[in-house]
Motif scaffolding. Sequence first.
Motif, PDB file in Angstrom:
ATOM      1  N   ILE A 142      21.989 -19.514  -5.350  1.00 60.11           N
ATOM      2  CA  ILE A 142      21.586 -18.995  -6.644  1.00 60.11           C
ATOM      3  C   ILE A 142      19.877 -18.899  -6.713  1.00 60.11           C
ATOM      4  O   ILE A 142      19.259 -18.837  -7.607  1.00 60.11           O
ATOM      5  N   ALA A 143      19.329 -19.084  -5.525  1.00 60.59           N
ATOM      6  CA  ALA A 143      17.814 -19.045  -5.425  1.00 60.59           C
ATOM      7  C   ALA A 143      17.178 -20.247  -6.237  1.00 60.59           C
ATOM      8  O   ALA A 143      16.172 -19.794  -6.644  1.00 60.59           O
ATOM      9  N   ALA A 144      17.694 -21.291  -6.286  1.00 60.57           N
ATOM     10  CA  ALA A 144      17.125 -22.401  -7.132  1.00 60.57           C
ATOM     11  C   ALA A 144      16.742 -23.485  -5.820  1.00 60.57           C
ATOM     12  O   ALA A 144      15.671 -23.514  -5.407  1.00 60.57           O
ATOM     13  N   GLY A 145      17.605 -24.697  -5.690  1.00 59.09           N
ATOM     14  CA  GLY A 145      17.336 -25.455  -4.855  1.00 59.09           C
ATOM     15  C   GLY A 145      16.593 -26.474  -5.006  1.00 59.09           C
ATOM     16  O   GLY A 145      15.231 -26.722  -4.447  1.00 59.09           O
ATOM     17  N   GLU A 146      16.702 -27.367  -6.268  1.00 55.25           N
ATOM     18  CA  GLU A 146      15.858 -28.399  -6.710  1.00 55.25           C
ATOM     19  C   GLU A 146      15.914 -29.536  -5.798  1.00 55.25           C
ATOM     20  O   GLU A 146      17.093 -30.058  -4.953  1.00 55.25           O
ATOM     21  N   PRO A 147      14.737 -30.239  -5.610  1.00 56.56           N
ATOM     22  CA  PRO A 147      14.997 -31.487  -4.590  1.00 56.56           C
ATOM     23  C   PRO A 147      15.687 -32.357  -4.797  1.00 56.56           C
ATOM     24  O   PRO A 147      16.142 -32.538  -6.092  1.00 56.56           O
ATOM     25  N   TRP A 159      22.509 -29.161  -3.416  1.00 50.13           N
ATOM     26  CA  TRP A 159      21.083 -28.443  -3.170  1.00 50.13           C
ATOM     27  C   TRP A 159      21.924 -27.019  -2.401  1.00 50.13           C
ATOM     28  O   TRP A 159      21.094 -25.928  -2.666  1.00 50.13           O
ATOM     29  N   ASP A 160      22.901 -26.986  -1.708  1.00 51.51           N
ATOM     30  CA  ASP A 160      23.400 -26.069  -1.255  1.00 51.51           C
ATOM     31  C   ASP A 160      23.908 -24.959  -2.261  1.00 51.51           C
ATOM     32  O   ASP A 160      23.600 -23.554  -1.998  1.00 51.51           O
ATOM     33  N   GLU A 165      27.284 -20.412 -12.275  1.00 55.92           N
ATOM     34  CA  GLU A 165      26.315 -19.387 -12.164  1.00 55.92           C
ATOM     35  C   GLU A 165      26.421 -18.147 -11.106  1.00 55.92           C
ATOM     36  O   GLU A 165      25.894 -17.287 -11.076  1.00 55.92           O
ATOM     37  N   ALA A 166      27.072 -18.578 -10.094  1.00 52.91           N
ATOM     38  CA  ALA A 166      27.226 -17.694  -8.754  1.00 52.91           C
ATOM     39  C   ALA A 166      28.716 -17.105  -8.853  1.00 52.91           C
ATOM     40  O   ALA A 166      29.676 -17.907  -8.878  1.00 52.91           O
ATOM     41  N   PRO A 167      28.941 -15.709  -8.443  1.00 49.63           N
ATOM     42  CA  PRO A 167      30.271 -15.331  -8.052  1.00 49.63           C
ATOM     43  C   PRO A 167      30.827 -16.016  -7.106  1.00 49.63           C
ATOM     44  O   PRO A 167      29.934 -16.758  -6.097  1.00 49.63           O
ATOM     45  N   PRO A 168      32.186 -16.485  -6.921  1.00 46.33           N
ATOM     46  CA  PRO A 168      32.939 -17.130  -5.970  1.00 46.33           C
ATOM     47  C   PRO A 168      32.584 -16.521  -4.516  1.00 46.33           C
ATOM     48  O   PRO A 168      32.424 -17.442  -3.658  1.00 46.33           O
ATOM     49  N   VAL A 216      26.566 -19.141   0.835  1.00 47.03           N
ATOM     50  CA  VAL A 216      25.802 -20.140   0.972  1.00 47.03           C
ATOM     51  C   VAL A 216      25.110 -20.232   2.327  1.00 47.03           C
ATOM     52  O   VAL A 216      25.665 -20.537   3.369  1.00 47.03           O
ATOM     53  N   LEU A 217      23.929 -20.043   2.249  1.00 48.94           N
ATOM     54  CA  LEU A 217      22.955 -19.419   3.132  1.00 48.94           C
ATOM     55  C   LEU A 217      23.035 -20.927   4.142  1.00 48.94           C
ATOM     56  O   LEU A 217      22.669 -20.762   5.429  1.00 48.94           O
TER      57      LEU A 217
END
Length: 253
Positions: free
Chosen positions: A140-145, A134-135, A28-31, A35-36
Amino acid sequence: MSRLHGTKDFWIGALRAEGPAFAAAVAEAPPETPVLSCPGWTVADLTLHLAAIYRWVRSFAGAGAASRPPGRPERIEPEAGVAPLRLWQQEYDQLMALFDALDPEAPAWNWAPQPKKAGFWPRRMAHETAVHRWDAQLAIAAGEPVEAKLAADGVSEVLDTWLPAGRRRTAGQWHGVVQLSAVDAAQQWFLRLRGEGVALLDTATIFDHDDHHARAQVSGTASDLLLALWGRVSFDTLDVAGDPTLLEGLRVG
């Protein structure tokens, strides 16, 4: 006390869930997406990093020998026209084939002060993949536990594997007992910090001398505890009591 949830089937099951979730986030993310949670890395860097670790583990985990393998994981580059995610998928599929056939009691090197058995590596790769999933989702502003039982075993892995192996994020001297509680997994851990050393305690031994009271207590979900130990979230996002300076002695990665 610390309880391992894990068996080979448990960790392979976790990999079967976390691997596709990682791939979906990467797709889903451009390469070049940052990665914050891994400063300086892009999604492509993260993908190639995980692929390299899979390849490195495959090089020795099924060899039936406990001798230290040569070298360390090194970044691998896909061939011309091959996307990082495609390379990752190839390495993931081969790793899963290895693990499916792996005897967890067979000899295999690991870097921890633990028996040199192959079962170390499905556990290690399950947690490596879960944290990097998670990273990737955070990018992509998701980050599920992380699922609660897997996360609880991940907390145990930090305490029974990473810290005893001296793999703290920051060198230092810490003294005192820390109590961690996973509110969604009905589990707690007591860890005595002894300068550069650590001792993971159980409820039958925490009163073995006068200095038994936890100087710091942390509670939260198992996922948040795991992510805090890995430096992905701040301990400030959890319920902390006592001396918070001790918590820096628990961070790894």
